[in-house]
Scaffold this motif. Structure first.
Motif, short mmCIF file in Angstrom:
data_model
loop_
_atom_site.label_atom_id
_atom_site.label_comp_id
_atom_site.label_asym_id
_atom_site.label_seq_id
_atom_site.Cartn_x
_atom_site.Cartn_y
_atom_site.Cartn_z
N ALA A 133 112.56 -13.05 67.69
CA ALA A 133 113.64 -13.80 67.06
C ALA A 133 113.10 -14.83 66.08
N ARG A 134 111.88 -15.31 66.32
CA ARG A 134 111.25 -16.31 65.46
C ARG A 134 109.76 -16.02 65.34
N THR A 135 109.17 -16.47 64.25
CA THR A 135 107.72 -16.42 64.13
C THR A 135 107.12 -17.43 65.11
N SER A 146 107.57 -20.99 63.70
CA SER A 146 108.91 -21.59 63.76
C SER A 146 109.32 -21.86 65.21
N ALA A 147 108.92 -20.99 66.14
CA ALA A 147 109.24 -21.23 67.55
C ALA A 147 108.48 -22.44 68.07
N LEU A 199 110.15 -25.52 66.86
CA LEU A 199 111.37 -25.76 67.63
C LEU A 199 111.05 -26.40 68.98
N ALA A 258 113.16 -19.00 73.12
CA ALA A 258 112.96 -19.30 71.70
C ALA A 258 112.26 -18.15 70.98
#
Length: 265
Positions: A132-134, A137-138, A141, A113
């Motif tokens: 890929a994500r902050t 946000s990870a 998820l 992630a």
């Protein structure tokens, strides 16, 4: 272009998405980027910029500093694979199976992630780890608190770094160049003062002492480069300019007038 596991910056991108770097690391790039991120943290208070400064300068301390205190010039893009041939980026990249072996399936799900890992990868099945994500946000998820997720990622990075140390390293360019050291002295001195990190100031002082001891003639002129106990080549304008800048930044970080006097000399 930031090495997510070991810190520091690779030299440049070779793809349109700025995802796959040319894996060489240069001292002068890392010095100037550390200064830029120090400025960014001062202006914004964004903790991410703070973390980039720390990881970059920690990398220089751990992997690019000579026993005498000077800073090495670069590391190569290529390294040896288990099959014995050299391959660009192999040291820095991972297959999904390699990641699962080192951090387990639970760790792999979190890393997937965070770092955009795919089975296809970026280079012949090998993944370049990128953000890929902050973290927020990870964590969302993964349905877990951000602080807990961040701690887990730190642990994963540490395991991957320790495993990476068992791989054949890229070739080290162990020249110590006066101008590039001047840039890095500035980076350590400024970050040490702004971030209140005493070890960064100490690194700047050790490097400055090394340059002034080993890359200066009896008449006070500078040499360009030093390697294996020998300094040679007359210094260029950038050697003088960047060392003077580094010494002034070191004076501002410490208040010790000897650094100002050396800059004046």
């Amino acid at each position: 272009m930031h090495d997510q596991i070991g810190g520091g910056f690779h030299r440049y991108s070779v793809d349109r998405k700025w995802r796959v770097p040319h894996f060489e690391k240069m001292l002068y790039d890392n010095a100037q980027l550390a200064n830029a991120y120090t400025d960014a943290w001062q202006m914004t208070g964004n903790d991410y910029f703070y973390s980039v400064v720390k990881s970059t300068l920690n990398y220089i301390q751990n992997e690019m500093t000579s026993p005498e205190g000077g800073f090495y010039s670069a590391t190569d893009a290529d390294s040896k694979t288990p099959l014995g041939h050299t391959e660009e980026g192999w040291f820095f990249t991972w297959t999904p199976n390699e990641l699962r072996t080192v951090i387990g399936e639970t760790g792999f799900v979190l890393a997937e992630a965070a770092f955009g890992i795919t089975e296809r990868g970026d280079l012949d099945g090998r993944n370049v780890l990128y953000l890929a994500r902050t973290p927020a946000s990870a964590a969302q998820l993964m349905e877990m608190p951000v602080a807990f997720y961040t701690d887990q990622i730190k642990s994963i990075k540490k395991k991957l770094y320790q495993h990476r140390l068992t791989r054949p390293s890229p070739i080290l360019d162990d020249k110590i160049i006066t101008s590039w050291n001047g840039l890095m002295i500035s980076a350590f001195a400024r970050a040490g003062r702004v971030l209140d990190e005493a070890t960064f100031v100490t690194s700047a002082e050790r490097a400055a002492s090394f340059i002034l001891t080993h890359l200066r003639t009896d008449k006070g002129r500078l040499f360009r480069t030093w390697r294996m106990g020998k300094a040679h080549l007359n210094g260029y304008l950038d050697d003088y300019a960047f060392l003077i800048m580094g010494l002034i930044d070191l004076y501002e970080a410490t208040g010790y007038d000897k650094w100002f006097r050396k800059a004046d000399e």
